[in-house]
Design an enzyme around this catalytic site. Sequence first.
Site, PDB file in Angstrom:
ATOM      1  N   SER A 145       3.071 115.953 -41.849  1.00  0.00           N
ATOM      2  CA  SER A 145       4.199 114.864 -41.103  1.00  0.00           C
ATOM      3  C   SER A 145       5.512 115.637 -41.606  1.00  0.00           C
ATOM      4  CB  SER A 145       4.052 113.580 -41.294  1.00  0.00           C
ATOM      5  OG  SER A 145       5.173 112.849 -40.985  1.00  0.00           O
ATOM      6  N   TYR A 168       2.093 106.717 -46.632  1.00  0.00           N
ATOM      7  CA  TYR A 168       2.090 107.914 -45.773  1.00  0.00           C
ATOM      8  C   TYR A 168       2.949 109.082 -46.215  1.00  0.00           C
ATOM      9  CZ  TYR A 168       2.043 110.084 -41.192  1.00  0.00           C
ATOM     10  OH  TYR A 168       1.749 110.928 -40.023  1.00  0.00           O
TER      11      TYR A 168
HETATM   12  N1  LIG Z   1       1.090 110.047 -33.804  1.00  0.00           N
HETATM   13  C1  LIG Z   1       2.275 110.770 -34.589  1.00  0.00           C
HETATM   14  O1  LIG Z   1       3.275 110.194 -34.198  1.00  0.00           O
HETATM   15  C2  LIG Z   1       1.879 111.552 -35.576  1.00  0.00           C
HETATM   16  C3  LIG Z   1       3.100 112.349 -36.276  1.00  0.00           C
HETATM   17  C4  LIG Z   1       2.959 113.240 -37.012  1.00  0.00           C
HETATM   18  C5  LIG Z   1       1.866 113.487 -37.878  1.00  0.00           C
HETATM   19  N2  LIG Z   1       0.736 112.790 -37.185  1.00  0.00           N
HETATM   20  C6  LIG Z   1      -0.745 112.999 -37.800  1.00  0.00           C
HETATM   21  O2  LIG Z   1      -1.671 113.553 -36.912  1.00  0.00           O
HETATM   22  C7  LIG Z   1      -2.830 113.079 -37.264  1.00  0.00           C
HETATM   23  C8  LIG Z   1      -3.381 112.575 -36.142  1.00  0.00           C
HETATM   24  O3  LIG Z   1      -2.736 111.199 -35.712  1.00  0.00           O
HETATM   25  P1  LIG Z   1      -2.875 110.300 -34.388  1.00  0.00           P
HETATM   26  O4  LIG Z   1      -1.608 109.528 -34.171  1.00  0.00           O
HETATM   27  O5  LIG Z   1      -3.769 111.025 -33.657  1.00  0.00           O
HETATM   28  O6  LIG Z   1      -3.930 109.215 -35.123  1.00  0.00           O
HETATM   29  P2  LIG Z   1      -5.047 108.142 -34.249  1.00  0.00           P
HETATM   30  O7  LIG Z   1      -5.092 106.955 -35.206  1.00  0.00           O
HETATM   31  O8  LIG Z   1      -4.555 108.176 -32.853  1.00  0.00           O
HETATM   32  O9  LIG Z   1      -6.286 108.995 -34.295  1.00  0.00           O
HETATM   33  C9  LIG Z   1      -6.988 109.149 -35.538  1.00  0.00           C
HETATM   34  C10 LIG Z   1      -8.509 109.389 -35.346  1.00  0.00           C
HETATM   35  O10 LIG Z   1      -9.256 109.313 -36.613  1.00  0.00           O
HETATM   36  C11 LIG Z   1     -10.185 108.719 -36.462  1.00  0.00           C
HETATM   37  N3  LIG Z   1     -10.771 108.370 -37.830  1.00  0.00           N
HETATM   38  C12 LIG Z   1     -10.261 107.443 -38.761  1.00  0.00           C
HETATM   39  N4  LIG Z   1     -11.059 107.392 -39.764  1.00  0.00           N
HETATM   40  C13 LIG Z   1     -11.696 108.457 -39.766  1.00  0.00           C
HETATM   41  C14 LIG Z   1     -12.831 109.023 -40.710  1.00  0.00           C
HETATM   42  N5  LIG Z   1     -13.135 108.509 -41.815  1.00  0.00           N
HETATM   43  N6  LIG Z   1     -13.589 110.023 -40.460  1.00  0.00           N
HETATM   44  C15 LIG Z   1     -13.222 110.526 -39.176  1.00  0.00           C
HETATM   45  N7  LIG Z   1     -12.375 110.300 -38.158  1.00  0.00           N
HETATM   46  C16 LIG Z   1     -11.708 109.088 -38.605  1.00  0.00           C
HETATM   47  C17 LIG Z   1     -10.080 107.555 -35.871  1.00  0.00           C
HETATM   48  O11 LIG Z   1     -11.313 106.903 -35.016  1.00  0.00           O
HETATM   49  C18 LIG Z   1      -9.188 108.097 -34.508  1.00  0.00           C
HETATM   50  O12 LIG Z   1     -10.027 108.556 -33.495  1.00  0.00           O
HETATM   51  C19 LIG Z   1      -2.853 112.238 -38.478  1.00  0.00           C
HETATM   52  O13 LIG Z   1      -2.998 113.201 -39.698  1.00  0.00           O
HETATM   53  C20 LIG Z   1      -1.224 111.841 -38.364  1.00  0.00           C
HETATM   54  O14 LIG Z   1      -0.794 111.435 -39.756  1.00  0.00           O
HETATM   55  C21 LIG Z   1       0.856 111.803 -36.262  1.00  0.00           C
END
Ligand SMILES: NC(=O)c1ccc[n+]([C@@H]2O[C@H](COP(=O)([O-])OP(=O)(O)OC[C@H]3O[C@@H](n4cnc5c(N)ncnc54)[C@H](O)[C@@H]3O)[C@@H](O)[C@H]2O)c1
Length: 256
Positions: A145, A168
């Site tokens: 991120s 985070y």
């Molecule tokens: N959404 C944003 O704005 C954003 C921005 C920058 C970075 N990110 C990064 O992108 C990645 C995905 O984020 P997101 O927003 O799609 O998250 P999200 O919460 O929508 O999805 C995360 C998924 O991970 C799964 N999960 C949780 N624990 C788990 C485990 N122990 N083993 C396997 N799966 C597991 C959940 O069931 C879920 O489907 C993360 O690393 C997040 O930090 C997101």
Amino acid sequence: MQLADKVIVVTGGAGFLGAKFCAAIAEQGGIAVVADVDAATAERVAVQITATCPGRAEAVVLDITSAASINALIRDLQQKHGRIDALVNNAYPRNREYGKKLEEVTYDSFCENVGLHLGGYFLTAQQFSLYFRQHGGGNIINMSSIYGTMTPRFEVYADTPMTMPVEYAAIKSAINQLTRYFAQYFKGDGIRVNSLSPGGILDGQPEPFLRKYNIHCSSKGMLDPQDVCGSLMYLLSDASLYVTGHNLLVDDGFSL
Ligand SMILES: NC(=O)c1ccc[n+]([C@@H]2O[C@H](COP(=O)([O-])OP(=O)(O)OC[C@H]3O[C@@H](n4cnc5c(N)ncnc54)[C@H](O)[C@@H]3O)[C@@H](O)[C@H]2O)c1
């Protein structure tokens, strides 16, 4: 068809970004492995992708904090496809306390979130790297991120229930360094390791927050999940064959 027949594991593949990543992989002819603790959603995502994309997707249950679960996945994919080409470390585990303001974060909760997220990314990258080393190479992309590199602009969260969790920042900055560590450690083994750092992604955030956030951007402001997919495809494909240890920021200039 940059990813024709490549087998690509996306942890957290059933999630907000993960499901879009899996669809983009299948659109480029790859086999997207939707690997998630949420079996039912992973299955739904995989079925939908397979119905609409040239490549295909398959759902598997995975817990990134369990070596047994990771190794069962690697074993099953090797048996089924005879190959695994890439890992996208993208799951987002967090405990019930996650998301509180700094004053309210307890030591135990801090450690638990770091263990689940950073520890899970380490464990998954470790086990896949060992597999890749034995099988002639592979490609790892760690989802990071902008908050892995920039200091938060707390003012954009003022007057909203949102914050930028302190865990985070610690986790994502560590993931950036883990990326460089792994890239260096596995030099010469055909393994490249990069991280991808999106800025904020549109997901129903309040209007006052969006206004304050977007002031710092170059054109669009907060991005849609699709806006990050091109950069992921680049890192997954041979277009980035000699890119390793890199952190690619996709944030419309927010972190500048
Ligand atoms: N959404 C944003 O704005 C954003 C921005 C920058 C970075 N990110 C990064 O992108 C990645 C995905 O984020 P997101 O927003 O799609 O998250 P999200 O919460 O929508 O999805 C995360 C998924 O991970 C799964 N999960 C949780 N624990 C788990 C485990 N122990 N083993 C396997 N799966 C597991 C959940 O069931 C879920 O489907 C993360 O690393 C997040 O930090 C997101």
